[in-house]
Structure formats: structure tokens, C-alpha cells
Design an enzyme around this catalytic site. Structure first.
Site, PDB file in Angstrom:
ATOM      1  N   ILE A  89     -43.136  61.977-155.651  1.00  0.00           N
ATOM      2  CA  ILE A  89     -44.183  61.343-156.472  1.00  0.00           C
ATOM      3  C   ILE A  89     -44.530  59.963-155.890  1.00  0.00           C
ATOM      4  CG2 ILE A  89     -44.672  60.347-158.744  1.00  0.00           C
ATOM      5  CD1 ILE A  89     -42.968  62.626-159.933  1.00  0.00           C
ATOM      6  N   ASP A  90     -43.498  59.287-155.409  1.00  0.00           N
ATOM      7  CA  ASP A  90     -43.726  57.946-154.862  1.00  0.00           C
ATOM      8  C   ASP A  90     -44.335  57.959-153.464  1.00  0.00           C
ATOM      9  OD1 ASP A  90     -43.144  56.263-156.853  1.00  0.00           O
ATOM     10  OD2 ASP A  90     -41.050  55.948-156.340  1.00  0.00           O
ATOM     11  N   ALA A  91     -44.370  59.128-152.832  1.00  0.00           N
ATOM     12  CA  ALA A  91     -44.871  59.191-151.451  1.00  0.00           C
ATOM     13  C   ALA A  91     -46.293  58.650-151.356  1.00  0.00           C
ATOM     14  CB  ALA A  91     -44.797  60.617-150.934  1.00  0.00           C
ATOM     15  N   GLU A 105     -34.845  54.265-156.938  1.00  0.00           N
ATOM     16  CA  GLU A 105     -36.228  54.375-156.484  1.00  0.00           C
ATOM     17  C   GLU A 105     -36.839  52.990-156.258  1.00  0.00           C
ATOM     18  OE1 GLU A 105     -36.917  57.379-155.746  1.00  0.00           O
ATOM     19  OE2 GLU A 105     -38.899  56.833-154.980  1.00  0.00           O
TER      20      GLU A 105
END
Lengths: 91, 133
Positions: free
Chosen positions: A65-67, B85
Site C-alpha cells: 500500500i505504501d509503495a 512502517e
């Protein structure tokens, strides 16, 4: 003088673009992560025995998702430090 | 359903990320050499810098996420994952910043972005590797 004005205009619009790239990218990533984390908590509440099995996949999907956001940050840095649009301004 | 630990996930992830980074670096080298627009060596180094930023960020994140393996509480696991993250994004942004600042003279930005994008997107391919097991 005209060249300086061109330069200032390009840098101003580039600044707005960088803000939009990072801001919208962060908003999208946060919405995606929020949905996924909510689903994980829901799944964990229904079937607590599935927590270890889901844990690794949550970590992987967080990265996925963070890509898009990370690519956006890279593009924003390119425009900030090595702006290709500035090459049109005559020296 | 089997218990997949974070370390296993990271091993799969880093494998795919390294494959993607090296592929893009070789492609950038060949394309740059054949077109002659930029130095092939610098294009390859730029692609490697972009890809390795994502790999090292992922490593830092995995080290923090690994501590969540011992927890049984879903909320605590989630907080650990989000911390991991955040650290990952910070490390990637820092490494990209350093690359743009220190290697600015010979940097090939498009190769760096392609290396970063390939590495970031293909980390998700680890999902297929995990499903096979």
C-alpha cells in the site's frame, strides 16, 4: 530578467506540484492502511487463532500500500533536487 | 492456515526486491550505453541506489516488526506494524535525500525512480511465494 521570472514561475508551480504529490499520496496510503488495519482487527476479533497467520500478510500488504506513496516521494525529490523542467529556461 | 513469521515474509520480500533492482540496473546500463545519452555506469548506480533504498528501508522495518511476533494482542501487533512502517518510510526518504544530495552531479533521476518503483512494487510479489508454501 525574463529568465529569472521564468525560473521563479517554474519553481513556484513545481513547489505546488510537490505538495500535491506528497499530500495526495499520503492521503491515499493512509486511507488504504486504515481500511486494511480495520479489517485485520475485525478478523482478529472474530477468529483470534488467525492472528499469527494474518500478521505476516499484514506486514507485506502495508509495504504494498505504501509503495505508491514511496514512489511519489521519490518523484517529489526528483522535482525538488534535479528538476528537469528547469532545463527549458535559457541560461 | 500456517503461521507465517515476519522474518519469512521479509526473506521473500528482499529476494524479489533484489531481483527487481538488479534487473532495472542492468536494463538502465544497457539502455544508457546503447543510446549514449548518459553514462551507463551512472545509470546503473542510480538504479541500484533507488532499489537499495527500498531494500534497506524494508530491513529496518522488518527488524522492528519482528518484535511483534511474540505478542498475542491484535492491537499491540498493529501498533508494532505501523511503527515498523513509519521507520521504513523515514529510512527510505532519508536515503533518497542523501542520494540526491551527495550523488547529484552524476545522478540519472529516471533510473533511480525506476529502480525504486520496481523494488517497491515487486516486494508485493512475495505474496505469491508465501501462498505456494
Amino acid at each position: 530578467m525574463e529568465a529569472v521570472q521564468f525560473l521563479a514561475t517554474i519553481q513556484a508551480y513545481t513547489g505546488i506540484g510537490i505538495g500535491l504529490i506528497i499530500g495526495l499520496g499520503a492521503a491515499g496510503a493512509c486511507i488504504g492502511i486504515g481500511i486494511m488495519c480495520a479489517s485485520f482487527l475485525e478478523g482478529a476479533a472474530r477468529q483470534p487463532e488467525m492472528i499469527p497467520a494474518l500478521q505476516g500478510k499484514v506486514f507485506l500488504l502495508l509495504g504494498l500500500i505504501d509503495a505508491s506513496f514511496i514512489i511519489g516521494v521519490g518523484l517529489a525529490m526528483m522535482f525538488a533536487f534535479a528538476n528537469p523542467l528547469l532545463s527549458v529556461v535559457p541560461h | 492456515m500456517e503461521n507465517i513469521k515476519t522474518a519469512q515474509v521479509y526473506k521473500q520480500m528482499v529476494k524479489w526486491q533484489l531481483i527487481a533492482t538488479i534487473s532495472v540496473a542492468v536494463l538502465a546500463f544497457v539502455l544508457a550505453e546503447s543510446t549514449g545519452a548518459v553514462s551507463g555506469k551512472h545509470a546503473a548506480i542510480s538504479a541500484l541506489a533507488g532499489g537499495m533504498s527500498a531494500v534497506l528501508g524494508g530491513l529496518a522495518g522488518a527488524l522492528i516488526a519482528k518484535s511483534g511476533d511474540k505478542k498475542n494482542n491484535a492491537g499491540a501487533i498493529l501498533i508494532t506494524m505501523l511503527k515498523a512502517e513509519a521507520v521504513k518510510i523515514f529510512i527510505i526518504a532519508l536515503l533518497l535525500f542523501l542520494t540526491f544530495k551527495l550523488y547529484n552531479e552524476h545522478l540519472v533521476p529516471i533510473a533511480l525512480i525506476l529502480g525504486l518503483a520496481a523494488s517497491a512494487i515487486l516486494s508485493g510479489a512475495a505474496f505469491f511465494g508465501l501462498d505456494k508454501k
